[in-house]
Scaffold this motif. Structure first.
Motif, PDB file in Angstrom:
ATOM      1  N   PRO A   1       0.822  -1.207   0.000  1.00 27.03           N
ATOM      2  CA  PRO A   1       0.000   0.000   0.000  1.00 27.03           C
ATOM      3  C   PRO A   1       0.858   1.260   0.000  1.00 27.03           C
ATOM      4  N   ASP A   2       0.428   2.268  -0.748  1.00 33.29           N
ATOM      5  CA  ASP A   2       1.185   3.519  -0.795  1.00 33.29           C
ATOM      6  C   ASP A   2       0.620   4.550   0.182  1.00 33.29           C
ATOM      7  N   PHE A   3      -0.218   4.097   1.112  1.00 30.79           N
ATOM      8  CA  PHE A   3      -0.769   4.974   2.144  1.00 30.79           C
ATOM      9  C   PHE A   3       0.057   4.835   3.426  1.00 30.79           C
ATOM     10  N   PRO A   4       0.169   5.888   4.220  1.00 33.31           N
ATOM     11  CA  PRO A   4       0.863   5.751   5.507  1.00 33.31           C
ATOM     12  C   PRO A   4       0.003   4.961   6.493  1.00 33.31           C
ATOM     13  N   THR A   5       0.640   4.313   7.437  1.00 34.51           N
ATOM     14  CA  THR A   5      -0.104   3.683   8.525  1.00 34.51           C
ATOM     15  C   THR A   5      -0.926   4.756   9.239  1.00 34.51           C
ATOM     16  N   PRO A   6      -2.208   4.507   9.514  1.00 32.45           N
ATOM     17  CA  PRO A   6      -3.038   5.514  10.186  1.00 32.45           C
ATOM     18  C   PRO A   6      -2.396   6.045  11.467  1.00 32.45           C
ATOM     19  N   LEU A   7      -2.586   7.323  11.711  1.00 27.78           N
ATOM     20  CA  LEU A   7      -1.914   8.016  12.812  1.00 27.78           C
ATOM     21  C   LEU A   7      -2.225   7.380  14.166  1.00 27.78           C
ATOM     22  N   HIS A   8      -3.478   7.017  14.399  1.00 25.35           N
ATOM     23  CA  HIS A   8      -3.834   6.497  15.726  1.00 25.35           C
ATOM     24  C   HIS A   8      -3.121   5.172  16.022  1.00 25.35           C
ATOM     25  N   ILE A   9      -2.776   4.423  14.979  1.00 24.40           N
ATOM     26  CA  ILE A   9      -2.025   3.180  15.162  1.00 24.40           C
ATOM     27  C   ILE A   9      -0.587   3.490  15.555  1.00 24.40           C
ATOM     28  N   LYS A  10       0.007   4.474  14.900  1.00 25.59           N
ATOM     29  CA  LYS A  10       1.378   4.873  15.240  1.00 25.59           C
ATOM     30  C   LYS A  10       1.440   5.434  16.664  1.00 25.59           C
ATOM     31  N   GLU A  11       0.414   6.186  17.049  1.00 24.17           N
ATOM     32  CA  GLU A  11       0.387   6.742  18.402  1.00 24.17           C
ATOM     33  C   GLU A  11       0.289   5.635  19.448  1.00 24.17           C
ATOM     34  N   ALA A  12      -0.458   4.580  19.135  1.00 29.84           N
ATOM     35  CA  ALA A  12      -0.576   3.452  20.067  1.00 29.84           C
ATOM     36  C   ALA A  12       0.769   2.770  20.271  1.00 29.84           C
ATOM     37  N   ALA A  13       1.551   2.674  19.205  1.00 30.88           N
ATOM     38  CA  ALA A  13       2.886   2.072  19.306  1.00 30.88           C
ATOM     39  C   ALA A  13       3.810   2.950  20.158  1.00 30.88           C
ATOM     40  N   LYS A  14       3.736   4.268  19.955  1.00 27.33           N
ATOM     41  CA  LYS A  14       4.556   5.178  20.762  1.00 27.33           C
ATOM     42  C   LYS A  14       4.204   5.068  22.242  1.00 27.33           C
ATOM     43  N   GLN A  15       2.912   4.969  22.508  1.00 23.50           N
ATOM     44  CA  GLN A  15       2.468   4.848  23.901  1.00 23.50           C
ATOM     45  C   GLN A  15       2.973   3.546  24.523  1.00 23.50           C
ATOM     46  N   ALA A  16       2.968   2.479  23.730  1.00 26.75           N
ATOM     47  CA  ALA A  16       3.464   1.194  24.229  1.00 26.75           C
ATOM     48  C   ALA A  16       4.933   1.289  24.617  1.00 26.75           C
ATOM     49  N   ILE A  17       5.707   2.013  23.835  1.00 23.86           N
ATOM     50  CA  ILE A  17       7.126   2.206  24.162  1.00 23.86           C
ATOM     51  C   ILE A  17       7.264   3.022  25.443  1.00 23.86           C
ATOM     52  N   ASP A  18       6.509   4.122  25.528  1.00 21.97           N
ATOM     53  CA  ASP A  18       6.589   4.977  26.713  1.00 21.97           C
ATOM     54  C   ASP A  18       6.183   4.234  27.979  1.00 21.97           C
ATOM     55  N   GLU A  19       5.255   3.259  27.824  1.00 18.97           N
ATOM     56  CA  GLU A  19       4.789   2.497  28.988  1.00 18.97           C
ATOM     57  C   GLU A  19       5.599   1.222  29.198  1.00 18.97           C
ATOM     58  N   ASN A  20       6.717   1.115  28.465  1.00 18.56           N
ATOM     59  CA  ASN A  20       7.642  -0.013  28.616  1.00 18.56           C
ATOM     60  C   ASN A  20       6.993  -1.368  28.337  1.00 18.56           C
ATOM     61  N   PHE A  21       6.092  -1.378  27.356  1.00 14.74           N
ATOM     62  CA  PHE A  21       5.519  -2.664  26.935  1.00 14.74           C
ATOM     63  C   PHE A  21       6.490  -3.298  25.933  1.00 14.74           C
ATOM     64  N   THR A  22       7.663  -3.609  26.432  1.00 17.81           N
ATOM     65  CA  THR A  22       8.763  -4.043  25.575  1.00 17.81           C
ATOM     66  C   THR A  22       9.296  -5.411  25.995  1.00 17.81           C
ATOM     67  N   VAL A  23       8.409  -6.238  26.516  1.00 16.40           N
ATOM     68  CA  VAL A  23       8.800  -7.568  27.002  1.00 16.40           C
ATOM     69  C   VAL A  23       8.092  -8.641  26.183  1.00 16.40           C
ATOM     70  N   TYR A  24       8.466  -9.902  26.432  1.00 15.20           N
ATOM     71  CA  TYR A  24       7.748 -11.002  25.793  1.00 15.20           C
ATOM     72  C   TYR A  24       6.275 -10.964  26.165  1.00 15.20           C
ATOM     73  N   THR A  25       5.445 -11.282  25.207  1.00 20.83           N
ATOM     74  CA  THR A  25       4.027 -11.504  25.512  1.00 20.83           C
ATOM     75  C   THR A  25       3.787 -13.017  25.567  1.00 20.83           C
ATOM     76  N   HIS A  26       2.561 -13.411  25.801  1.00 17.22           N
ATOM     77  CA  HIS A  26       2.172 -14.808  25.631  1.00 17.22           C
ATOM     78  C   HIS A  26       2.603 -15.239  24.235  1.00 17.22           C
ATOM     79  N   ASN A  27       3.041 -16.492  24.075  1.00 19.13           N
ATOM     80  CA  ASN A  27       3.487 -16.954  22.760  1.00 19.13           C
ATOM     81  C   ASN A  27       2.466 -16.662  21.673  1.00 19.13           C
TER      82      ASN A  27
END
Length: 381
Positions: free
Chosen positions: A38-64
């Protein structure tokens, strides 16, 4: 030391798409219609959710299988979209893209000597994995059925060794999809037999003139359904896929997944959660734009008197070569060299794709017009 490597790996060829893409890089001023992205950018609200996950240290293993809230949301997404129900706890695996879902599914299903029926022409991501499993890919010729692998065609290829049928619809490279009745007939054909359906439905949100139907609606007990967010939410680089399967199948696929990647990226999973909840209808605007492009490209190709099946979805045209050409590579290279337009040779999509070229219209209207103008000039000359 190369001689001591696994011969199944050393005998594999690189993707024909990638080979041609590397050739294109050698030329300047090329208008390329090669990439299925796709030649469209990823929707902004999705990118913001990823940034928030980083800020909240959701950077560990999840359930398999992926964190539970995402699997629950993925279950609801599929049910609301396509009326197919799966249990989040036991029947859904979040994968590293649809490609990894295909890999772990086939490695779970296939044993030495099994046969896998798949349409020809077909996306080149299936045959190599089948071969790596020691199984045999069986290409069903769909060039005379408007690129549809229907029940009648499938039945002529089934043998006692058939273990799996791959249904990649909407299709890459043809853009064709199957109707509800056609899928029901396939389900009736294999129901109760020891044959699995691997349904790659990654383009399900990009269907233009009818609502997408999943074969899992008719044959859930024998189906492994693969979907994801790369095409629907323009998230190719995020690498998130969804694998849906009955729990007695999914629990074994999960073992392969666990030893393969442990889990999908935690940050991408948080972005995916935003995609399937707040972004439930993110694909709608993209789909409308692709539909406009489809009409524009189709009309231009018909004006050029090129033979083509009008696609139902995805963002591809599979164009039959003019009679003067017998080699898709020769045609594509001459077009590239003389007019600086890049289309993918059809033989990249199996031997049954010879005699065609693939055009991707996941590009702006300006780019499409420029490429088609040059193609028309090439054909006139």
């Amino acid at each position: 030391m190369e001689e001591y490597l696994n011969s199944r790996v050393t005998n594999l060829e690189l993707s024909g798409i990638r080979k041609f893409f590397n050739m294109v890089a050698e030329y300047d001023d090329v208008v390329s219609l090669t990439i299925g992205q796709p030649d469209f950018p990823t929707p902004l609200h999705i990118k913001e959710a990823a940034k928030q996950a980083i800020d909240e240290n959701f950077t560990v293993y999840t359930h398999n299988a992926g964190f539970l809230e995402l699997r629950q949301a993925a279950a609801q997404y599929l049910y609301k979209k396509y009326n197919v129900s799966y249990e989040a706890e036991t029947e859904i695996i979040v994968t590293t893209g649809a490609s990894q879902a295909i890999d772990i599914s086939l490695r779970t299903l296939l044993s030495e000597g099994d046969e896998v029926i798949l349409p020809g022409p077909v996306y080149p991501g299936y045959e190599p994995i089948v071969k790596l499993c020691g199984a045999t890919p069986v290409l069903a010729d769909i060039t005379k059925s408007s690129f549809k692998m229907n029940a009648e065609i499938i039945s002529s290829y089934i043998t006692e060794k058939t273990k799996c049928i791959i249904l990649p619809y909407p299709s890459n490279p043809t853009g064709v999809t199957l109707s509800k009745d056609e899928l029901r007939e396939i389900a009736e054909l294999v129901k109760g037999k020891g044959i699995f359906i691997l349904a790659d439905e990654i383009y399900s949100e990009l269907v233009f003139d009818q609502k997408h139907t999943s074969i899992a609606e008719f044959l859930k007990e024998q189906t492994i359904l693969i979907n994801g967010l790369s095409k629907s939410h323009s998230m190719t680089g995020w690498r998130i896929g969804f694998l849906y399967a009955p729990k007695d199948i999914a629990r074994h696929i999960l073992k392969v997944h666990q030893y393969n990647v442990s889990c999908a990226s935690s940050i991408s999973q948080k972005a995916a959660y935003a995609a399937v909840t707040a972004g439930f209808d993110d694909a709608a605007a993209m789909r409308e734009e692709y539909k406009k492009r489809r009409e524009f490209v189709y009309n231009r190709l018909v004006e050029m008197k090129l033979e083509v099946v009008k696609p139902d979805g995805a963002f591809y045209f599979f164009i039959k070569l003019p009679e003067a050409y017998s080699s898709s590579l020769d045609f594509a290279l001459e077009l590239l060299k003389t007019q600086r337009v890049a289309l993918v040779p059809g033989d990249a999509f199996s031997i049954m794709g010879e005699g065609y070229v693939r055009l991707s219209y996941a590009y702006s209207m300006e780019t499409l017009k420029k490429a088609l103008d040059r193609l028309q000039l090439f054909l006139k000359k």
